[in-house]
Motif scaffolding. Structure first.
Motif, short mmCIF file in Angstrom:
data_model
loop_
_atom_site.label_atom_id
_atom_site.label_comp_id
_atom_site.label_asym_id
_atom_site.label_seq_id
_atom_site.Cartn_x
_atom_site.Cartn_y
_atom_site.Cartn_z
N GLY A 1 0.71 -1.21 0.05
CA GLY A 1 0.05 -0.21 0.07
C GLY A 1 0.70 1.45 0.04
O GLY A 1 0.61 2.08 -0.46
N MET A 2 1.75 1.21 0.66
CA MET A 2 2.69 2.53 0.79
C MET A 2 3.58 2.61 -0.78
O MET A 2 3.79 3.87 -1.15
CB MET A 2 3.79 2.35 1.89
CG MET A 2 3.37 1.99 3.43
SD MET A 2 4.45 2.54 4.67
CE MET A 2 4.35 4.27 4.59
N LEU B 1 2.29 1.91 -3.42
CA LEU B 1 1.19 2.39 -4.50
C LEU B 1 1.03 3.94 -4.19
O LEU B 1 0.48 4.72 -4.84
CB LEU B 1 0.04 1.75 -4.26
CG LEU B 1 -0.38 0.42 -4.70
CD1 LEU B 1 -1.31 -0.39 -3.97
CD2 LEU B 1 -0.21 0.64 -6.27
N MET B 2 1.63 4.77 -3.05
CA MET B 2 1.49 6.10 -2.84
C MET B 2 2.71 6.69 -2.94
O MET B 2 3.15 7.89 -2.79
CB MET B 2 0.96 6.31 -1.43
CG MET B 2 -0.29 5.91 -0.93
SD MET B 2 -1.67 6.57 -1.87
CE MET B 2 -1.92 7.95 -1.18
#
Lengths: 324, 276
Positions: free
Chosen positions: A76-77, A79-80
């Protein structure tokens, strides 16, 4: 294939754990890119991530003893826009979170870097549960994943720096115990490029990790018997350097692989996949033969499981004998 | 963000989307209608009244993120995305076919508007928590939403993620549980009881909001309250009906993963007033 002359004392090498290179490499990477973050799982000091935490406390996330969440959280990190380095012991990192690595990290081709600590049987007294002997196999079968097994601390540091600047998922494996420091700051390192550390014409020993040192010891022993052995440091197992492996086979006509890993699916298998399809030559493989480790001193275990120069020499002679 | 919702307009719109969804599944010949129909109203409100986004620029950095953790209900997400113009509606009829941009489970590199792929249950909340943590670290205003199934609450990783999101005080994260009470093998309570589910989330340090997941005003209100809650993440536990809107599918576990045939599709469309 590039020839690289290594400057170290074969009899009395300086020794250092390759995990030290990971801690330094993380700091190097973070100094160049503020988006580098480290994702830990309670074993911050033993993976040397604490060296990173000291310098970059706000870029560290300790997810506790929860490997599945650790991996998908890192995804998730990424993806940012973050460049997460997920660190854990190899058995738990690659094994416990395999589905997260497969479906979330690799299927999406996310920019997540896996640091597999405590690789190999040399983990020692902790025993089989903590000795990672299967990660190369279960990582390299995943599309998009790349796998690097550096030979020592300096190479681990360079690999860690390098993967921070390359896109996509990478697995870098390193060990707990002190191993001979065979490379130094100036030794060339390029992901995906094997290099020849000793020239030879009768047999090529292709090795990774600490087995590169043992292969060089073996080459010296073989020379005493008039056998000229080439030694190749094949630190990148995926994408494997097909060209250099074929070149080594063409030059010598016989190949031995040496790795601190299960024989099934490891570096030796990767080499045999190349040679059997492109340039078949007699081949022998040194590694752990389909069994679990156990407690013991690292050196004691390496010898008990046949991960030493003596076994490499025997394998080299077998391979040479198979030549027609 | 809209503070009010035109309930009649929303209902009419969602009826149309339900019809699209059933036609799509019928054309595909396989897929998951039950859970898609149970979460459709939530997704409609989220995408049309809550999330910051730009269908013309699906990768816009300032957008809010959505993770469909229960990836098998992607037909619901696909009809909502197509309706907003992320891709042509004609693509819906290619669902699950070779070469389609609409894979059987969400694949971010093929479908415009998908923030991440999913399909292996239990991973989505972790991914969403990582997104939320990264946004917070950079002082960015993005909010992150993750839709989970109630059967999915049986996955251990959900609770690892729940623990970490509360630990890192991720108040920019909002989870939604589509509580339709059914999973493949039957009633969730019978297969592997997850209750008391609201108490579990509360115990893990989350702000918990319970709603009727088919009441548009309640759905919107819950999302607004989630945004107002500071210092901890929010989970919306939405009571829903599996197969909602189609009489013969409602509350039937058998409609978890079976597409309607032509006859069943016609009957469903008649019920929805969407024939022809």
């Amino acid at each position: 294939m590039k020839n690289v002359k290594l400057n170290f004392d074969l009899d009395n090498p300086k020794k250092k754990p390759s995990r030290d290179g990971y801690g330094d490499g993380l700091n190097d990477a973070a100094a160049k890119n503020p988006n580098v973050v480290a994702i830990g799982a309670d074993i911050t000091a033993s993976t040397r991530v604490d060296w990173f935490v000291k310098e970059h406390p706000d870029s560290f996330y300790d997810l506790g003893i929860a490997e599945q969440n650790q991996m998908a959280f890192a995804a998730g990190m990424s993806l940012m826009g973050k460049v997460p380095f997920v660190c854990n012991y190899g058995v738990f990192l690659a094994g416990r979170a395999w589905d997260q690595i497969r479906t979330t990290v690799c299927y999406n081709n996310l920019n997540v870097k896996l640091g597999g600590a405590h690789g190999g049987i040399s983990v020692g007294p902790d025993g089989a549960t903590h000795q990672a002997l299967e990660e190369i196999s279960i990582m390299r079968c995943l599309p998009n994943m790349k796998v690097i097994v550096p030979a020592d601390s300096w190479e681990t540091r360079k690999a860690t720096r390098a993967v921070a600047e390359l896109d996509g998922p990478y697995y870098v494996r390193f060990g707990r115990e002190k191993v001979p420091e065979i490379t130094d700051e100036s030794t060339p390192f390029e992901v995906g490029k094997a290099y020849c550390v000793q020239e030879g014409t009768d047999v090529a020993i292709i090795a990774c990790g600490a087995m590169v040192y043992h292969s060089m010891l073996a080459a010296r022993e073989l020379a005493k018997e008039g056998i000229s052995a080439m030694v190749v440091n094949c630190h990148t197992i995926k994408p494997i350097d097909r060209e250099s492996i074929v070149e080594a086979a063409k030059t010598t006509g016989a190949v031995v692989t040496a790795e601190e890993h299960q024989l099934m699916g490891g570096m030796g298998s990767a080499v045999s996949e190349v040679l059997s399809t492109e340039y078949p030559v007699p081949m022998q493989m040194v590694g752990v033969n389909d069994r679990f480790g156990q407690s013991g001193d690292p050196d004691e275990l390496m010898n008990a499981y046949g991960l030493n120069a003596e076994e490499i020499c025997k394998a080299a002679k077998r391979a040479i004998a198979m030549k027609r | 963000m809209a503070q009010k919702i035109d309930v009649q307009e929303a209902a009419a719109h969602c009826t149309q989307l339900r019809a699209d969804l059933l036609k799509m599944l019928n054309a595909a010949g396989s897929g998951h209608p039950g859970g898609s129909l149970s979460c459709l109203d939530i997704l409609y409100v989220l995408y049309n009244h809550v999330m910051k986004q730009d269908p013309k620029d699906p990768k816009w950095d300032g957008r809010d993120r959505f993770v469909l953790s229960k990836g098998h209900v992607n037909p619901a997400l696909y009809v909502v995305l197509a309706d907003l113009g992320y891709f042509p509606k004609s693509e819906l009829m290619t669902l699950r076919k070779f070469g389609s941009i609409l894979q059987g489970h969400p694949y971010m590199h093929k479908t415009p508007g998908l923030d991440v792929s999913s399909g292996s249950l239990g991973q989505g909340l972790s991914v969403a928590a990582g997104m939320a943590a990264a946004a917070k670290a950079d002082g960015k205003p993005n909010r992150v939403f993750a839709l989970m199934g109630d059967g999915e609450q049986e996955e251990g990783e959900i609770w690892e993620a729940a623990m970490s999101a509360a630990h890192f005080k991720l108040d920019n994260l909002c989870g939604i549980v589509d509580h339709n009470h059914l999973q493949i093998d039957g009633n969730v309570e019978d297969v592997m009881n997850i209750e008391p589910i609201a108490d579990k989330w509360r115990a893990f340090g989350w702000n918990v909001i319970g709603i009727d997941g088919h009441d548009y005003e309640q759905i919107l209100d819950a999302f607004l309250k989630a945004e107002e809650c500071k210092g901890k993440p929010t989970v919306i536990i939405a009571e829903t009906v599996k197969g909602k809107g189609v009489s013969f599918m409602e509350n039937q576990a058998g409609w978890h993963g079976t597409a309607p045939n032509d006859e069943q599709l016609q009957q469903a469309l008649r019920e929805l007033g969407q024939e022809g």
